[in-house]
Design an enzyme around this catalytic site. Structure first.
Site, PDB file in Angstrom:
ATOM      1  N   ASN A   1      75.637 -13.784  25.737  1.00 37.58           N
ATOM      2  CA  ASN A   1      76.964 -13.690  25.187  1.00 37.58           C
ATOM      3  C   ASN A   1      77.334 -14.999  25.080  1.00 37.58           C
ATOM      4  OD1 ASN A   1      76.785 -13.287  28.265  1.00 37.58           O
ATOM      5  ND2 ASN A   1      78.787 -12.920  28.889  1.00 37.58           N
TER       6      ASN A   1
ATOM      7  N   CYS B   1      81.438 -11.039  30.357  1.00 41.03           N
ATOM      8  CA  CYS B   1      81.210 -10.779  31.626  1.00 41.03           C
ATOM      9  C   CYS B   1      82.575 -10.973  32.248  1.00 41.03           C
ATOM     10  CB  CYS B   1      79.980 -10.997  32.589  1.00 41.03           C
ATOM     11  SG  CYS B   1      80.933 -12.871  32.474  1.00 41.03           S
TER      12      CYS B   1
ATOM     13  N   GLU C   1      78.064 -19.265  42.839  1.00 43.51           N
ATOM     14  CA  GLU C   1      77.354 -20.229  42.364  1.00 43.51           C
ATOM     15  C   GLU C   1      78.667 -21.099  41.787  1.00 43.51           C
ATOM     16  OE1 GLU C   1      74.679 -20.345  39.340  1.00 43.51           O
ATOM     17  OE2 GLU C   1      73.086 -18.754  40.658  1.00 43.51           O
TER      18      GLU C   1
ATOM     19  N   GLU D   1      74.333 -13.085  38.753  1.00 45.01           N
ATOM     20  CA  GLU D   1      75.286 -12.879  38.378  1.00 45.01           C
ATOM     21  C   GLU D   1      75.182 -11.662  37.460  1.00 45.01           C
ATOM     22  OE1 GLU D   1      77.016 -16.727  36.634  1.00 45.01           O
ATOM     23  OE2 GLU D   1      76.707 -17.370  38.904  1.00 45.01           O
TER      24      GLU D   1
HETATM   25  P1  NAD Z   1      70.005  -7.475  30.061  1.00 42.70           P
HETATM   26  O1  NAD Z   1      70.182  -7.354  31.393  1.00 42.70           O
HETATM   27  O2  NAD Z   1      69.323  -6.815  29.033  1.00 42.70           O
HETATM   28  O3  NAD Z   1      69.496  -8.986  29.929  1.00 42.70           O
HETATM   29  C1  NAD Z   1      69.755 -10.133  30.139  1.00 42.70           C
HETATM   30  C2  NAD Z   1      68.493 -11.578  30.212  1.00 42.70           C
HETATM   31  O4  NAD Z   1      66.992 -10.920  31.475  1.00 42.70           O
HETATM   32  C3  NAD Z   1      67.430 -11.138  28.767  1.00 42.70           C
HETATM   33  O5  NAD Z   1      66.507 -12.353  28.441  1.00 42.70           O
HETATM   34  C4  NAD Z   1      66.538 -10.189  29.279  1.00 42.70           C
HETATM   35  O6  NAD Z   1      65.039 -10.649  28.198  1.00 42.70           O
HETATM   36  C5  NAD Z   1      66.013 -10.942  30.546  1.00 42.70           C
HETATM   37  N1  NAD Z   1      65.555  -9.042  30.857  1.00 42.70           N
HETATM   38  C6  NAD Z   1      65.397  -8.060  30.974  1.00 42.70           C
HETATM   39  N2  NAD Z   1      64.757  -7.500  31.595  1.00 42.70           N
HETATM   40  C7  NAD Z   1      63.917  -8.112  32.148  1.00 42.70           C
HETATM   41  C8  NAD Z   1      63.025  -7.714  33.456  1.00 42.70           C
HETATM   42  N3  NAD Z   1      63.029  -6.551  33.678  1.00 42.70           N
HETATM   43  N4  NAD Z   1      62.261  -8.308  33.864  1.00 42.70           N
HETATM   44  C9  NAD Z   1      62.717 -10.771  33.680  1.00 42.70           C
HETATM   45  N5  NAD Z   1      63.834 -10.551  32.690  1.00 42.70           N
HETATM   46  C10 NAD Z   1      63.975  -9.520  31.949  1.00 42.70           C
HETATM   47  O7  NAD Z   1      71.246  -8.889  29.787  1.00 42.70           O
HETATM   48  P2  NAD Z   1      72.371  -9.414  28.420  1.00 42.70           P
HETATM   49  O8  NAD Z   1      73.073  -7.799  27.705  1.00 42.70           O
HETATM   50  O9  NAD Z   1      71.506 -10.045  27.517  1.00 42.70           O
HETATM   51  O10 NAD Z   1      73.922  -9.857  28.596  1.00 42.70           O
HETATM   52  C11 NAD Z   1      74.427  -8.948  28.349  1.00 42.70           C
HETATM   53  C12 NAD Z   1      75.445  -8.313  30.452  1.00 42.70           C
HETATM   54  O11 NAD Z   1      75.409  -9.844  31.212  1.00 42.70           O
HETATM   55  C13 NAD Z   1      76.037  -7.924  30.669  1.00 42.70           C
HETATM   56  O12 NAD Z   1      76.027  -6.699  31.727  1.00 42.70           O
HETATM   57  C14 NAD Z   1      77.492  -8.000  31.589  1.00 42.70           C
HETATM   58  O13 NAD Z   1      78.449  -8.163  32.101  1.00 42.70           O
HETATM   59  C15 NAD Z   1      76.367  -9.347  31.989  1.00 42.70           C
HETATM   60  N6  NAD Z   1      76.905 -10.520  32.527  1.00 42.70           N
HETATM   61  C16 NAD Z   1      76.808 -11.306  33.236  1.00 42.70           C
HETATM   62  C17 NAD Z   1      77.742 -12.593  33.859  1.00 42.70           C
HETATM   63  C18 NAD Z   1      78.173 -13.027  35.360  1.00 42.70           C
HETATM   64  O14 NAD Z   1      79.019 -13.958  35.606  1.00 42.70           O
HETATM   65  N7  NAD Z   1      78.290 -11.619  36.263  1.00 42.70           N
HETATM   66  C19 NAD Z   1      78.292 -13.064  32.719  1.00 42.70           C
HETATM   67  C20 NAD Z   1      77.528 -12.879  31.276  1.00 42.70           C
HETATM   68  C21 NAD Z   1      76.781 -11.867  31.680  1.00 42.70           C
END
Ligand code: NAD
Length: 488
Positions: A157, A290, A469, A256
Protein backbone atom coordinates in the site's frame (compact mmCIF):
# COMPACT_ATOMS: atom_id res chain seq x y z
CA UNK A 1 8.95 -3.09 -27.24
CA UNK A 2 10.73 -5.76 -25.21
CA UNK A 3 9.32 -6.61 -21.80
CA UNK A 4 11.23 -5.22 -18.82
CA UNK A 5 12.60 -7.61 -16.23
CA UNK A 6 12.60 -6.77 -12.54
CA UNK A 7 15.50 -8.60 -10.95
CA UNK A 8 16.68 -9.36 -7.44
CA UNK A 9 19.41 -7.25 -5.89
CA UNK A 10 21.92 -9.46 -4.11
CA UNK A 11 25.38 -8.54 -2.88
CA UNK A 12 25.33 -5.20 -4.70
CA UNK A 13 24.38 -6.62 -8.11
CA UNK A 14 21.19 -7.26 -10.05
CA UNK A 15 20.51 -10.90 -10.80
CA UNK A 16 17.75 -12.96 -12.36
CA UNK A 17 18.40 -15.66 -9.78
CA UNK A 18 18.32 -19.38 -10.30
CA UNK A 19 14.67 -20.48 -10.10
CA UNK A 20 13.88 -19.69 -13.73
CA UNK A 21 10.43 -18.52 -12.64
CA UNK A 22 8.93 -15.08 -13.24
CA UNK A 23 5.60 -13.43 -12.57
CA UNK A 24 3.86 -10.42 -14.04
CA UNK A 25 3.71 -6.96 -12.52
CA UNK A 26 0.75 -5.02 -13.94
CA UNK A 27 -0.41 -1.41 -13.72
CA UNK A 28 -3.62 -1.25 -11.68
CA UNK A 29 -4.85 1.76 -13.67
CA UNK A 30 -5.34 -0.26 -16.88
CA UNK A 31 -3.98 -3.76 -16.21
CA UNK A 32 -1.14 -3.32 -18.72
CA UNK A 33 2.16 -5.10 -18.14
CA UNK A 34 4.99 -3.22 -16.40
CA UNK A 35 7.53 -6.01 -16.15
CA UNK A 36 8.21 -9.68 -15.65
CA UNK A 37 9.49 -10.09 -12.10
CA UNK A 38 12.01 -12.80 -11.23
CA UNK A 39 10.73 -15.09 -8.49
CA UNK A 40 13.33 -16.12 -5.95
CA UNK A 41 13.81 -19.77 -5.10
CA UNK A 42 15.41 -21.07 -1.92
CA UNK A 43 18.90 -20.79 -3.46
CA UNK A 44 18.39 -17.10 -4.22
CA UNK A 45 17.19 -16.41 -0.69
CA UNK A 46 20.19 -18.37 0.58
CA UNK A 47 22.51 -16.19 -1.55
CA UNK A 48 20.90 -13.01 -0.22
CA UNK A 49 21.11 -14.09 3.43
CA UNK A 50 24.70 -15.22 2.91
CA UNK A 51 25.62 -11.84 1.38
CA UNK A 52 23.90 -10.03 4.24
CA UNK A 53 25.84 -12.08 6.81
CA UNK A 54 29.17 -11.49 5.07
CA UNK A 55 28.58 -7.72 4.90
CA UNK A 56 27.49 -7.66 8.52
CA UNK A 57 30.65 -9.38 9.69
CA UNK A 58 32.83 -7.56 7.17
CA UNK A 59 32.92 -4.03 5.76
CA UNK A 60 29.73 -2.75 7.35
CA UNK A 61 30.88 -3.56 10.87
CA UNK A 62 34.21 -1.80 10.31
CA UNK A 63 32.66 1.61 9.61
CA UNK A 64 32.51 4.15 12.40
CA UNK A 65 29.09 5.46 13.39
CA UNK A 66 29.93 8.76 11.69
CA UNK A 67 30.85 6.96 8.44
CA UNK A 68 27.70 4.85 8.55
CA UNK A 69 25.40 7.80 9.11
CA UNK A 70 27.09 9.80 6.33
CA UNK A 71 26.29 6.93 3.98
CA UNK A 72 22.65 6.99 5.10
CA UNK A 73 22.42 10.72 4.43
CA UNK A 74 23.81 9.95 0.96
CA UNK A 75 21.06 7.33 0.47
CA UNK A 76 18.44 9.95 1.36
CA UNK A 77 20.02 12.41 -1.06
CA UNK A 78 20.20 9.67 -3.71
CA UNK A 79 16.44 9.07 -3.46
CA UNK A 80 15.87 12.81 -3.86
CA UNK A 81 18.17 12.97 -6.88
CA UNK A 82 16.16 10.20 -8.51
CA UNK A 83 12.85 11.58 -7.26
CA UNK A 84 11.11 11.39 -10.64
CA UNK A 85 12.28 7.82 -11.23
CA UNK A 86 11.00 6.68 -7.84
CA UNK A 87 7.77 8.58 -8.39
CA UNK A 88 7.13 7.00 -11.78
CA UNK A 89 7.95 3.51 -10.49
CA UNK A 90 5.64 3.90 -7.47
CA UNK A 91 2.81 5.36 -9.53
CA UNK A 92 3.10 2.59 -12.12
CA UNK A 93 3.01 -0.16 -9.48
CA UNK A 94 0.20 1.32 -7.35
CA UNK A 95 -1.78 3.68 -9.60
CA UNK A 96 -1.81 6.25 -6.81
CA UNK A 97 -2.10 9.90 -7.90
CA UNK A 98 1.22 11.67 -8.49
CA UNK A 99 -0.05 14.42 -6.19
CA UNK A 100 -0.16 11.94 -3.31
CA UNK A 101 3.04 10.00 -4.03
CA UNK A 102 5.09 13.15 -4.57
CA UNK A 103 3.95 14.61 -1.25
CA UNK A 104 4.01 11.50 0.93
CA UNK A 105 5.56 8.30 -0.42
CA UNK A 106 8.81 9.47 -2.01
CA UNK A 107 9.74 12.28 0.43
CA UNK A 108 9.13 9.93 3.36
CA UNK A 109 11.32 7.33 1.66
CA UNK A 110 14.23 9.77 1.85
CA UNK A 111 13.29 11.12 5.30
CA UNK A 112 13.33 7.62 6.78
CA UNK A 113 17.09 7.38 6.21
CA UNK A 114 17.82 10.88 7.52
CA UNK A 115 15.76 10.63 10.66
CA UNK A 116 17.24 7.34 11.82
CA UNK A 117 20.78 8.50 11.04
CA UNK A 118 20.02 11.44 13.34
CA UNK A 119 18.49 9.19 15.99
CA UNK A 120 21.44 6.79 16.27
CA UNK A 121 23.92 9.66 16.41
CA UNK A 122 22.15 11.07 19.43
CA UNK A 123 21.53 8.06 21.65
CA UNK A 124 23.85 7.18 24.45
CA UNK A 125 24.07 4.04 26.54
CA UNK A 126 23.55 3.76 30.29
CA UNK A 127 26.31 3.33 32.84
CA UNK A 128 26.40 2.92 36.60
CA UNK A 129 29.29 3.32 39.00
CA UNK A 130 28.89 0.37 41.38
CA UNK A 131 30.29 0.06 44.87
CA UNK A 132 31.94 -3.31 45.54
CA UNK A 133 32.81 -4.97 48.91
CA UNK A 134 36.55 -4.49 48.31
CA UNK A 135 36.04 -0.78 47.82
CA UNK A 136 37.54 -0.57 44.34
CA UNK A 137 34.18 -0.45 42.59
CA UNK A 138 32.93 -1.51 39.20
CA UNK A 139 31.58 0.16 36.11
CA UNK A 140 28.42 -1.53 34.84
CA UNK A 141 27.27 -0.33 31.44
CA UNK A 142 25.24 -1.39 28.43
CA UNK A 143 26.32 -1.72 24.84
CA UNK A 144 23.93 -1.52 21.92
CA UNK A 145 24.97 -3.83 19.11
CA UNK A 146 23.26 -4.63 15.81
CA UNK A 147 20.73 -7.46 15.94
CA UNK A 148 22.21 -9.09 12.83
CA UNK A 149 20.61 -10.03 9.51
CA UNK A 150 17.09 -8.64 9.42
CA UNK A 151 14.35 -9.98 7.13
CA UNK A 152 12.09 -7.11 6.01
CA UNK A 153 8.75 -8.29 4.60
CA UNK A 154 6.63 -5.51 3.12
CA UNK A 155 3.08 -4.79 1.91
CA UNK A 156 1.97 -2.98 -1.24
CA UNK A 157 0.00 0.00 0.00
CA UNK A 158 2.89 2.42 0.71
CA UNK A 159 5.75 0.41 -0.78
CA UNK A 160 8.78 2.72 -0.53
CA UNK A 161 7.58 4.51 2.60
CA UNK A 162 6.93 1.38 4.66
CA UNK A 163 10.00 -0.48 3.39
CA UNK A 164 12.38 2.38 4.22
CA UNK A 165 10.64 2.84 7.57
CA UNK A 166 12.27 -0.50 8.42
CA UNK A 167 15.43 -0.46 6.30
CA UNK A 168 16.36 3.05 7.57
CA UNK A 169 16.59 2.13 11.26
CA UNK A 170 17.92 -1.37 10.51
CA UNK A 171 20.91 0.07 8.63
CA UNK A 172 21.34 2.99 11.01
CA UNK A 173 21.76 0.47 13.82
CA UNK A 174 24.40 -1.42 11.84
CA UNK A 175 22.34 -4.40 10.68
CA UNK A 176 22.17 -5.80 7.17
CA UNK A 177 18.84 -6.59 5.50
CA UNK A 178 17.13 -8.89 3.04
CA UNK A 179 13.96 -7.22 1.80
CA UNK A 180 10.99 -9.09 0.36
CA UNK A 181 8.80 -6.42 -1.23
CA UNK A 182 5.19 -7.18 -2.00
CA UNK A 183 4.71 -9.13 -5.22
CA UNK A 184 2.34 -6.32 -6.26
CA UNK A 185 4.94 -3.53 -5.92
CA UNK A 186 8.48 -4.75 -6.61
CA UNK A 187 9.85 -1.68 -8.40
CA UNK A 188 10.98 0.95 -5.86
CA UNK A 189 12.76 -1.55 -3.59
CA UNK A 190 14.65 -2.72 -6.69
CA UNK A 191 15.53 0.80 -7.77
CA UNK A 192 16.81 1.54 -4.27
CA UNK A 193 19.64 -0.94 -4.93
CA UNK A 194 21.18 1.52 -7.40
CA UNK A 195 20.99 4.30 -4.83
CA UNK A 196 22.62 2.06 -2.22
CA UNK A 197 25.56 1.38 -4.53
CA UNK A 198 25.94 5.04 -5.49
CA UNK A 199 25.83 6.08 -1.82
CA UNK A 200 28.64 3.68 -0.96
CA UNK A 201 26.65 1.15 1.05
CA UNK A 202 28.90 -1.92 1.13
CA UNK A 203 27.67 -4.76 -1.07
CA UNK A 204 25.49 -7.22 0.79
CA UNK A 205 24.13 -4.75 3.34
CA UNK A 206 20.91 -4.21 1.34
CA UNK A 207 19.48 -7.15 -0.60
CA UNK A 208 16.12 -7.60 -2.33
CA UNK A 209 14.45 -10.88 -3.28
CA UNK A 210 11.16 -11.01 -5.14
CA UNK A 211 8.31 -13.45 -4.92
CA UNK A 212 5.13 -14.35 -3.08
CA UNK A 213 4.48 -15.41 0.51
CA UNK A 214 3.69 -19.07 1.17
CA UNK A 215 6.03 -21.56 -0.51
CA UNK A 216 7.89 -18.69 -2.14
CA UNK A 217 10.44 -15.99 -1.33
CA UNK A 218 8.55 -14.68 1.73
CA UNK A 219 8.31 -18.02 3.48
CA UNK A 220 11.83 -19.07 2.42
CA UNK A 221 13.20 -15.85 3.88
CA UNK A 222 11.43 -15.90 7.24
CA UNK A 223 12.23 -19.61 7.64
CA UNK A 224 15.91 -19.14 6.91
CA UNK A 225 18.04 -19.92 9.98
CA UNK A 226 20.55 -17.23 8.95
CA UNK A 227 17.96 -14.53 9.64
CA UNK A 228 18.27 -13.10 13.16
CA UNK A 229 15.03 -11.12 13.34
CA UNK A 230 11.96 -10.43 11.20
CA UNK A 231 10.17 -7.15 10.71
CA UNK A 232 6.88 -7.40 8.89
CA UNK A 233 4.05 -5.12 7.82
CA UNK A 234 0.93 -6.72 6.44
CA UNK A 235 -2.19 -8.64 7.34
CA UNK A 236 -2.67 -10.07 10.81
CA UNK A 237 -3.19 -13.58 9.44
CA UNK A 238 0.17 -13.36 7.62
CA UNK A 239 1.76 -12.18 10.87
CA UNK A 240 0.48 -15.33 12.53
CA UNK A 241 2.06 -17.50 9.82
CA UNK A 242 5.37 -15.63 10.04
CA UNK A 243 5.41 -15.85 13.82
CA UNK A 244 5.24 -19.62 13.62
CA UNK A 245 8.33 -19.56 11.40
CA UNK A 246 10.06 -17.10 13.73
CA UNK A 247 9.58 -19.55 16.56
CA UNK A 248 12.14 -21.83 14.90
CA UNK A 249 15.37 -20.53 16.36
CA UNK A 250 13.47 -18.19 18.71
CA UNK A 251 13.85 -15.13 16.47
CA UNK A 252 12.53 -11.71 17.43
CA UNK A 253 9.65 -10.14 15.47
CA UNK A 254 8.34 -6.62 14.95
CA UNK A 255 4.85 -6.61 13.44
CA UNK A 256 2.72 -3.81 12.03
CA UNK A 257 -0.56 -5.52 11.16
CA UNK A 258 -4.13 -4.89 10.12
CA UNK A 259 -6.79 -2.68 11.61
CA UNK A 260 -10.49 -1.86 11.58
CA UNK A 261 -10.06 1.66 12.81
CA UNK A 262 -12.89 3.64 14.38
CA UNK A 263 -13.44 7.39 14.32
CA UNK A 264 -15.55 8.98 17.06
CA UNK A 265 -17.24 12.26 16.19
CA UNK A 266 -18.89 14.31 18.88
CA UNK A 267 -21.59 16.90 18.19
CA UNK A 268 -19.34 19.76 19.34
CA UNK A 269 -16.67 19.07 16.69
CA UNK A 270 -15.60 21.55 14.04
CA UNK A 271 -17.69 19.86 11.38
CA UNK A 272 -15.87 21.27 8.39
CA UNK A 273 -12.45 20.18 9.68
CA UNK A 274 -13.91 16.82 10.69
CA UNK A 275 -15.31 16.12 7.23
CA UNK A 276 -11.98 17.07 5.71
CA UNK A 277 -10.12 14.72 8.08
CA UNK A 278 -12.57 11.82 7.88
CA UNK A 279 -12.75 12.18 4.10
CA UNK A 280 -8.99 11.62 3.95
CA UNK A 281 -9.06 8.87 6.59
CA UNK A 282 -11.66 6.90 4.62
CA UNK A 283 -10.64 7.52 1.02
CA UNK A 284 -6.95 8.56 0.82
CA UNK A 285 -4.87 6.06 -1.14
CA UNK A 286 -8.22 4.49 -2.13
CA UNK A 287 -8.74 3.36 1.46
CA UNK A 288 -5.59 1.25 1.35
CA UNK A 289 -3.98 2.74 4.45
CA UNK A 290 -3.57 0.61 7.56
CA UNK A 291 -4.38 3.69 9.66
CA UNK A 292 -7.48 4.52 7.59
CA UNK A 293 -11.00 4.61 9.00
CA UNK A 294 -13.68 2.06 8.10
CA UNK A 295 -15.97 2.55 11.12
CA UNK A 296 -17.34 6.02 11.81
CA UNK A 297 -19.39 6.69 14.97
CA UNK A 298 -21.21 10.04 15.03
CA UNK A 299 -23.10 11.64 17.92
CA UNK A 300 -26.77 11.66 16.97
CA UNK A 301 -27.45 15.44 16.86
CA UNK A 302 -24.99 15.91 13.96
CA UNK A 303 -25.43 12.49 12.33
CA UNK A 304 -27.57 13.59 9.35
CA UNK A 305 -25.51 16.69 8.67
CA UNK A 306 -22.26 14.72 8.90
CA UNK A 307 -23.51 11.95 6.62
CA UNK A 308 -24.66 14.39 3.94
CA UNK A 309 -21.31 16.19 4.03
CA UNK A 310 -19.28 12.95 3.88
CA UNK A 311 -21.43 11.78 0.95
CA UNK A 312 -20.67 15.05 -0.85
CA UNK A 313 -16.99 14.57 -0.09
CA UNK A 314 -16.96 11.03 -1.50
CA UNK A 315 -18.81 12.15 -4.60
CA UNK A 316 -16.36 15.00 -5.17
CA UNK A 317 -13.41 12.63 -5.58
CA UNK A 318 -11.98 12.50 -9.10
CA UNK A 319 -10.84 9.18 -10.52
CA UNK A 320 -8.53 9.00 -13.51
CA UNK A 321 -5.04 9.62 -14.87
CA UNK A 322 -2.64 9.59 -11.89
CA UNK A 323 -0.54 12.25 -13.60
CA UNK A 324 -3.46 14.67 -13.83
CA UNK A 325 -3.25 17.05 -10.86
CA UNK A 326 -7.05 17.02 -10.67
CA UNK A 327 -7.08 13.28 -9.87
CA UNK A 328 -7.73 12.58 -6.21
CA UNK A 329 -8.53 8.85 -6.21
CA UNK A 330 -6.54 6.02 -7.79
CA UNK A 331 -7.57 2.42 -8.41
CA UNK A 332 -7.18 -0.44 -5.95
CA UNK A 333 -3.89 -2.31 -6.12
CA UNK A 334 -5.14 -5.15 -8.33
CA UNK A 335 -8.19 -6.78 -9.90
CA UNK A 336 -7.83 -9.53 -7.31
CA UNK A 337 -8.01 -7.05 -4.44
CA UNK A 338 -10.99 -5.38 -6.13
CA UNK A 339 -12.74 -8.74 -6.08
CA UNK A 340 -12.22 -8.87 -2.32
CA UNK A 341 -13.46 -5.30 -1.81
CA UNK A 342 -16.50 -5.90 -4.04
CA UNK A 343 -17.34 -9.03 -2.04
CA UNK A 344 -17.77 -6.73 1.00
CA UNK A 345 -19.88 -4.35 -1.09
CA UNK A 346 -22.16 -7.33 -1.87
CA UNK A 347 -22.09 -8.50 1.75
CA UNK A 348 -23.22 -5.04 2.86
CA UNK A 349 -26.32 -5.18 0.69
CA UNK A 350 -26.99 -8.81 1.72
CA UNK A 351 -26.80 -7.69 5.37
CA UNK A 352 -29.37 -4.95 4.75
CA UNK A 353 -27.14 -1.86 4.66
CA UNK A 354 -28.49 1.46 3.46
CA UNK A 355 -26.20 2.51 0.63
CA UNK A 356 -25.45 6.23 0.89
CA UNK A 357 -23.16 6.43 -2.13
CA UNK A 358 -21.05 4.20 -4.38
CA UNK A 359 -21.30 0.45 -4.03
CA UNK A 360 -19.87 -0.72 -7.34
CA UNK A 361 -17.46 -0.31 -10.22
CA UNK A 362 -17.28 3.18 -11.75
CA UNK A 363 -17.77 3.69 -15.43
CA UNK A 364 -14.20 4.42 -16.54
CA UNK A 365 -13.42 5.56 -20.06
CA UNK A 366 -10.67 3.98 -22.14
CA UNK A 367 -7.82 3.26 -21.38
CA UNK A 368 -8.89 2.71 -17.77
CA UNK A 369 -11.83 0.35 -18.28
CA UNK A 370 -9.59 -2.67 -17.57
CA UNK A 371 -8.17 -1.19 -14.37
CA UNK A 372 -8.95 -2.02 -10.73
CA UNK A 373 -11.24 0.96 -10.09
CA UNK A 374 -13.94 0.92 -7.47
CA UNK A 375 -16.42 3.50 -6.24
CA UNK A 376 -15.91 5.23 -2.88
CA UNK A 377 -18.70 3.86 -0.77
CA UNK A 378 -20.61 4.76 2.40
CA UNK A 379 -23.15 2.65 4.23
CA UNK A 380 -25.32 3.00 7.29
CA UNK A 381 -27.71 0.64 9.03
CA UNK A 382 -25.51 -2.43 9.49
CA UNK A 383 -25.39 -4.31 12.75
CA UNK A 384 -22.02 -4.38 14.49
CA UNK A 385 -21.66 -8.11 13.85
CA UNK A 386 -21.74 -7.79 10.06
CA UNK A 387 -18.38 -8.82 8.50
CA UNK A 388 -18.42 -5.41 6.79
CA UNK A 389 -18.15 -3.75 10.21
CA UNK A 390 -15.83 -6.33 11.77
CA UNK A 391 -13.29 -7.21 9.07
CA UNK A 392 -10.63 -5.06 7.42
CA UNK A 393 -11.77 -4.34 3.85
CA UNK A 394 -8.85 -2.11 2.79
CA UNK A 395 -10.92 -0.20 0.27
CA UNK A 396 -12.40 3.32 -0.04
CA UNK A 397 -15.42 2.66 2.15
CA UNK A 398 -16.87 3.14 5.60
CA UNK A 399 -19.90 2.36 7.71
CA UNK A 400 -21.38 5.30 9.63
CA UNK A 401 -23.47 4.77 12.76
CA UNK A 402 -24.99 7.14 15.32
CA UNK A 403 -24.29 7.00 19.08
CA UNK A 404 -25.96 8.65 22.06
CA UNK A 405 -23.37 8.72 24.84
CA UNK A 406 -19.64 8.82 25.39
CA UNK A 407 -19.77 5.37 27.03
CA UNK A 408 -21.55 3.90 24.01
CA UNK A 409 -18.99 5.43 21.63
CA UNK A 410 -16.08 3.97 23.59
CA UNK A 411 -17.74 0.56 23.75
CA UNK A 412 -18.38 0.51 19.99
CA UNK A 413 -14.87 1.72 19.16
CA UNK A 414 -13.32 -1.01 21.30
CA UNK A 415 -15.55 -3.80 19.98
CA UNK A 416 -12.92 -5.24 17.62
CA UNK A 417 -9.99 -7.64 17.80
CA UNK A 418 -7.84 -4.92 16.24
CA UNK A 419 -6.20 -1.94 17.96
CA UNK A 420 -4.21 0.08 15.48
CA UNK A 421 -5.54 3.66 15.39
CA UNK A 422 -8.48 5.90 16.14
CA UNK A 423 -9.43 9.53 15.69
CA UNK A 424 -11.59 11.59 18.05
CA UNK A 425 -13.27 14.80 16.94
CA UNK A 426 -14.46 17.25 19.60
CA UNK A 427 -13.68 20.75 20.86
CA UNK A 428 -13.86 19.55 24.46
CA UNK A 429 -10.23 18.81 25.37
CA UNK A 430 -11.10 17.09 28.64
CA UNK A 431 -13.44 14.70 26.86
CA UNK A 432 -10.91 14.06 24.09
CA UNK A 433 -8.29 13.20 26.67
CA UNK A 434 -10.70 10.96 28.61
CA UNK A 435 -11.89 9.06 25.54
CA UNK A 436 -8.34 8.69 24.15
CA UNK A 437 -7.32 6.93 27.34
CA UNK A 438 -10.16 4.43 26.99
CA UNK A 439 -9.81 3.31 23.37
CA UNK A 440 -7.32 0.45 23.08
CA UNK A 441 -5.14 1.42 20.13
CA UNK A 442 -1.50 2.18 19.40
CA UNK A 443 -2.16 5.66 18.02
CA UNK A 444 -4.93 8.18 18.72
CA UNK A 445 -5.48 11.37 16.77
CA UNK A 446 -7.52 14.20 18.20
CA UNK A 447 -8.98 16.57 15.59
CA UNK A 448 -6.52 15.32 12.97
CA UNK A 449 -5.46 12.20 11.11
CA UNK A 450 -2.13 10.83 9.80
CA UNK A 451 -0.13 13.51 11.59
CA UNK A 452 2.88 12.23 13.50
CA UNK A 453 6.39 13.21 14.49
CA UNK A 454 8.56 10.31 13.29
CA UNK A 455 10.38 10.25 16.62
CA UNK A 456 7.26 9.01 18.44
CA UNK A 457 6.35 5.32 18.93
CA UNK A 458 4.28 3.72 16.19
CA UNK A 459 2.57 0.34 16.37
CA UNK A 460 -0.63 -1.48 17.11
CA UNK A 461 -2.38 -2.84 20.19
CA UNK A 462 -4.30 -6.16 20.32
CA UNK A 463 -4.10 -8.00 16.97
CA UNK A 464 -2.70 -4.96 15.15
CA UNK A 465 0.92 -5.54 15.97
CA UNK A 466 3.83 -6.38 18.20
CA UNK A 467 6.40 -3.81 19.22
CA UNK A 468 6.84 -0.13 18.49
CA UNK A 469 8.93 1.48 15.78
CA UNK A 470 9.85 5.15 15.38
CA UNK A 471 12.62 7.30 16.84
CA UNK A 472 14.54 5.66 19.66
CA UNK A 473 11.78 3.05 19.97
CA UNK A 474 13.07 1.40 16.79
CA UNK A 475 16.30 0.70 18.63
CA UNK A 476 14.49 -1.76 20.86
CA UNK A 477 14.05 -4.06 17.91
CA UNK A 478 17.03 -3.26 15.69
CA UNK A 479 19.67 -3.53 18.38
CA UNK A 480 20.59 -5.98 21.09
CA UNK A 481 21.47 -4.57 24.49
CA UNK A 482 24.49 -6.17 26.11
CA UNK A 483 25.43 -5.76 29.73
CA UNK A 484 29.13 -5.29 30.53
CA UNK A 485 30.45 -5.10 34.08
CA UNK A 486 34.04 -3.91 34.46
CA UNK A 487 35.62 -4.50 37.85
CA UNK A 488 37.92 -1.59 38.62
P1 NAD B 1 -0.03 -9.40 3.21
O1 NAD B 1 0.03 -9.86 4.62
O2 NAD B 1 -0.89 -10.14 2.26
O3 NAD B 1 1.42 -9.41 2.55
C1 NAD B 1 2.47 -8.65 3.09
C2 NAD B 1 3.78 -9.28 2.68
O4 NAD B 1 3.91 -10.57 3.30
C3 NAD B 1 3.93 -9.52 1.18
O5 NAD B 1 5.25 -9.20 0.82
C4 NAD B 1 3.67 -11.02 1.05
O6 NAD B 1 4.28 -11.60 -0.07
C5 NAD B 1 4.28 -11.53 2.33
N1 NAD B 1 3.78 -12.83 2.79
C6 NAD B 1 2.52 -13.33 2.66
N2 NAD B 1 2.45 -14.54 3.25
C7 NAD B 1 3.67 -14.81 3.77
C8 NAD B 1 4.22 -15.90 4.49
N3 NAD B 1 3.49 -16.97 4.82
N4 NAD B 1 5.52 -15.84 4.86
C9 NAD B 1 6.28 -14.76 4.56
N5 NAD B 1 5.82 -13.70 3.87
C10 NAD B 1 4.52 -13.71 3.49
O7 NAD B 1 -0.43 -7.87 3.28
P2 NAD B 1 -0.75 -6.90 2.04
O8 NAD B 1 -2.04 -7.30 1.44
O9 NAD B 1 0.45 -6.77 1.19
O10 NAD B 1 -0.94 -5.49 2.80
C11 NAD B 1 -2.15 -5.08 3.33
C12 NAD B 1 -2.20 -5.36 4.82
O11 NAD B 1 -1.12 -4.71 5.45
C13 NAD B 1 -3.43 -4.84 5.50
O12 NAD B 1 -3.89 -5.79 6.42
C14 NAD B 1 -2.94 -3.60 6.23
O13 NAD B 1 -3.70 -3.22 7.35
C15 NAD B 1 -1.57 -4.03 6.61
N6 NAD B 1 -0.73 -2.87 6.88
C16 NAD B 1 -0.42 -2.57 8.16
C17 NAD B 1 0.34 -1.46 8.45
C18 NAD B 1 0.69 -1.08 9.87
O14 NAD B 1 1.54 -0.23 10.05
N7 NAD B 1 0.07 -1.68 10.87
C19 NAD B 1 0.81 -0.65 7.41
C20 NAD B 1 0.45 -1.00 6.11
C21 NAD B 1 -0.30 -2.12 5.85
Amino acid sequence: MSTQTTRHFINGAYTEGTSGRTFENRRPIDNTLISQVCEAGRADVEAAVHAARAALNGPWSRLTLAERTEILYAVAAGIEQRFEQFLEAEVADTGKPVNLASHIDIPRGAANFRIFADVVKNVSGEHFDMPTPDGSGALNYSLRVPKGVIAVVCPWNLPLLLMTWKVGPALACGNSVVVKPSEETPSTATLLGEVMNEAGVPHGVYNVVHGFGPDSAGEFLVSHPGVDAITFTGETVTGEAIMQRAALGVRDVSFELGGKNPAVIFADCDLEATIEGIGRACFANTGQVCLGTERVYVERPVFDEFLAALKAKAESLTLGDPHDTATTLGPLISLEHRQKVLSYYEQASADGATLITGGGIPDMASPYAQGAWVEPTIWTGLSEDSPVVREEIFGPCCHVRPFDSEEEAVRLANDTPYGLATSIWTQNAARAHRVAAQITVGITWINCWFLRDLRTPFGGAKQSGIGREGGVHSLEFYTELRNVCLKL
